[in-house]
Enzyme design. Structure first.
Site, mmCIF file in Angstrom:
data_model
loop_
_atom_site.group_PDB
_atom_site.id
_atom_site.type_symbol
_atom_site.label_atom_id
_atom_site.label_comp_id
_atom_site.label_asym_id
_atom_site.label_seq_id
_atom_site.Cartn_x
_atom_site.Cartn_y
_atom_site.Cartn_z
ATOM 1 C CB VAL A 20 -0.965 0.062 1.264
ATOM 2 C CG1 VAL A 20 -1.850 1.226 1.104
ATOM 3 C CG2 VAL A 20 -1.809 -1.240 1.157
ATOM 4 C CB VAL A 88 10.460 -4.299 0.077
ATOM 5 C CG1 VAL A 88 10.307 -4.208 -1.397
ATOM 6 C CG2 VAL A 88 11.712 -4.022 0.372
ATOM 7 C CG ASN A 116 9.900 3.084 9.594
ATOM 8 O OD1 ASN A 116 10.180 3.893 9.595
ATOM 9 N ND2 ASN A 116 8.484 2.739 9.973
ATOM 10 C CB SER A 142 6.618 10.246 8.551
ATOM 11 O OG SER A 142 5.618 10.472 9.629
ATOM 12 N N GLY A 144 1.936 7.591 7.040
ATOM 13 C CA GLY A 144 0.963 6.225 7.088
ATOM 14 C C GLY A 144 0.723 6.454 5.320
ATOM 15 C CE LYS A 214 8.613 7.723 9.458
ATOM 16 N NZ LYS A 214 8.373 6.054 9.852
ATOM 17 C CG HIS A 217 8.591 11.206 13.331
ATOM 18 N ND1 HIS A 217 7.889 9.955 13.126
ATOM 19 C CD2 HIS A 217 7.914 12.396 12.815
ATOM 20 C CE1 HIS A 217 6.517 10.194 12.699
ATOM 21 N NE2 HIS A 217 6.531 11.654 12.690
ATOM 22 C CG ASN A 218 8.433 6.175 13.693
ATOM 23 O OD1 ASN A 218 8.060 7.174 13.005
ATOM 24 N ND2 ASN A 218 8.178 4.897 13.059
ATOM 25 C CD GLU A 221 3.903 7.682 15.069
ATOM 26 O OE1 GLU A 221 4.517 8.385 14.299
ATOM 27 O OE2 GLU A 221 3.418 6.777 15.125
ATOM 28 N NE ARG A 319 3.228 1.801 21.166
ATOM 29 C CZ ARG A 319 3.078 2.200 19.839
ATOM 30 N NH1 ARG A 319 3.228 1.238 18.883
ATOM 31 N NH2 ARG A 319 2.872 3.375 19.539
ATOM 32 C CG HIS A 481 32.981 1.653 41.083
ATOM 33 N ND1 HIS A 481 33.479 0.862 40.141
ATOM 34 C CD2 HIS A 481 32.037 0.857 41.580
ATOM 35 C CE1 HIS A 481 32.937 -0.228 39.997
ATOM 36 N NE2 HIS A 481 31.745 -0.163 41.015
#
Ligand code: 2AM
Length: 515
Positions: A20, A88, A116, A142, A144, A214, A217-218, A221, A319, A481
């Protein structure tokens, strides 16, 4: 319809991969007058695509399709230097397509990966093709399917001479915003692209810079979406509003500083009823989120570079925990939260303010990551220009981005967006509300991981001192340390021989070492 062999050197640009996104980008290019050679591994898809889009579709635009069933014919149909866009699946399929194309190309041809891709893959591919005299652009695309069709935000990275070949096409196809207001120009239709305006594309930088921009950006998002979801959850479960009422609230928010595509679609979703059950649509959607990996990549890279981007990472983790649906259902029968709502009252405006401030922090984190990556990889990123090309086409398009551009115009070397005088004043005004919303969520047991991590980010960033002093002492105690002292210049390291039960006195010894 079997495809005949296309005429040689008849197409301006080629595209491989007619899923698409690929189909829509082809139609977009053709709408802008380009003759587009098209090829897909499965020829039936190419045949269907061409049958669905006969020449009449492109009217007098001058654009059209040049289909090929064979990759050699596809390559031969292109004018030189050839410009070939690959759309692709990222990863192996992209390498497979590149490998099959390379032997057919000539020096000076440019291959553009619009998938991507992970930016390090883009760096590798650009180098490999460069060694063969081929040009390579890794471009974020970007917006969609709709964006690809009528104007995406395009983030190209690679050598400047590669960009020069791609520029006329990318500039034509990108979303456009109004030069004065920065608002997206809407209304493109098939065969009737928008006229004028500032294109939402610009040369990002060398190598993997475009795909990197990109990717982050995602990540932004992810955070933006999660913050809207937390606002919804708090309005619903701490304020008792219905989905329809929240939809109205979000429509109002969309008239002000929060004006954005994501708020607009959230309002649409919350207004929707399920056609089958009549219930609010949001209540019939299973609460287990998917992800394709760009938010995770952003977070992994932020950890690699040591840049705090907690709100983005929390959005990824939100998520992940949502995906544990069955486990959460079991846990809900065992683990109890507060038994009654807290008496703390919050207003709808307070939730708006919390959303605004948290969103600002998420963007500040993402842009701080750009700053760090620009330095690390030598990209010389123009952050104001990046915010500008996010204004149209892409999923995070928002009025707010104009303010980010202005902030970087005021101070190109701005360390953090929170330090810009405009944003600093906004947060100062809104932070009491922000705090009360995070407190209310905590008291009522409504999870708000991105809200609260954003607030912690703000509070950590604005604090001159953090409890990392105790942390350094702990590290010196158990692992020698070493630590730096507040009364000595940075870079001088000290160690204490920590007492144990047999040796109770504290012995300090200067190590004089630096790391
Ligand atoms: P297909 O139609 O032949 O499956 C999204 O999956 C797009 O990527 C499709 O156009 C698909 O072609 C293409 N694609 C996926 N893997 C591919 C591969 N290994 N080689 C070429 N094209 C591939």
């Amino acid at each position: 319809m079997a495809l005949s062999k296309p005429a040689a050197t008849s197409a301006d640009v080629g595209l491989v991969g007619l899923a698409v996104m690929g189909q829509n980008l082809v139609l977009n290019m053709a709408d802008h007058g380009f003759k587009v050679a098209v090829y897909n591994r499965t020829t039936a898809t190419t045949e269907r695509f061409v049958a669905d889009n006969p020449p009449a579709v492109f009217g007098d635009t001058g654009g059209g399709l040049v289909p090929a069933a064979d990759l050699r014919d596809f390559v031969a149909s292109l004018k030189r230097p050839r410009r070939i866009v690959i759309l692709v699946k990222a990863g192996g399929p992209t390498d497979a397509v590149i490998d099959s194309l390379v032997p057919l190309l000539d020096k000076g041809d440019v291959v553009v990966d619009g998938g991507n891709a992970l930016f390090t893959d883009t760096m590798r591919r650009e180098k490999a093709l460069g060694e063969k005299g081929l040009l390579f652009v890794g471009s974020g695309v970007s917006g969609g399917e709709e964006g690809a069709r009528f104007g995406p935000s395009l983030m190209p990275g690679g050598r400047r001479e590669a960009w020069a070949l791609l520029e006329p096409i990318w500039v034509a196809c990108a979303a456009k915003v109004d030069a004065k207001t920065g608002k997206p120009i809407e209304g493109a239709r098939p065969g009737k692209p928008v006229q004028g305006g500032v294109p939402c594309t610009t040369y990002i930088g060398p190598g993997g810079a475009g795909h990197y921009v990109k990717m982050v950006h995602n990540g932004i998002e992810y955070a933006d979406m999660q913050l809207i979801c937390e606002s919804y959850d708090i309005l619903r479960h701490a304020k008792g509003l219905s989905p329809e009422a929240i939809s109205k609230v979000m429509r109002e928010w969309n008239q002000g500083d929060l004006d954005s595509f994501l708020i607009e679609i959230s309002a649409d979703v919350l207004q929707q009823r399920d056609p089958v059950t009549g219930a609010p649509f949001v209540d019939v959607v299973l609460d287990a989120a998917g992800q394709k990996g760009t938010g995770k990549w952003t977070s992994v890279n932020a950890l690699d570079l040591g840049v705090p981007t907690g709100s983005i990472a929390e959005a990824v983790f939100a998520r992940c925990i949502s995906a544990l649906k069955d486990e959460r259902v079991r846990a809900s029968a065992v683990l109890k939260g507060p038994t009654a709502p807290s008496p703390l009252e919050i207003s709808v405006d307070a939730v708006r303010d919390a959303l605004y401030c948290s969103k600002l922090c998420a963007y500040a984190q993402g842009f701080a990551l750009y700053t760090a990556a620009s330095k690390e990889y030598g990209w010389n990123l123009d952050l104001g220009a990046i915010a500008q090309i996010f204004r149209g086409g892409c999923i995070i398009r928002a009025r707010f981005l104009q303010k980010i551009t202005e902030a970087y115009q005021r101070q190109p070397a701005l360390e953090n967006l929170l330090l810009d005088p405009y944003f600093a004043a906004q947060v100062e005004k809104a932070q009491a509300n922000w705090r009360s919303v995070v407190a209310k969520a905590a008291l009522d047991g409504v999870p708000a991981p991105a809200f609260s991590s954003a607030l912690s980010y703000f509070d950590s960033y604005r604090r001159k001192t953090l409890p990392a002093n105790l942390l350094q002492a702990q590290r010196d105690y158990f692992g020698a340390h070493t630590y730096e002292r507040v009364d000595r210049p940075r870079g001088e390291f000290f160690h204490v021989d920590w007492p144990d039960s047999k040796r109770p006195e504290l012995k300090a010894s200067e190590l004089g070492m630096s790391r």
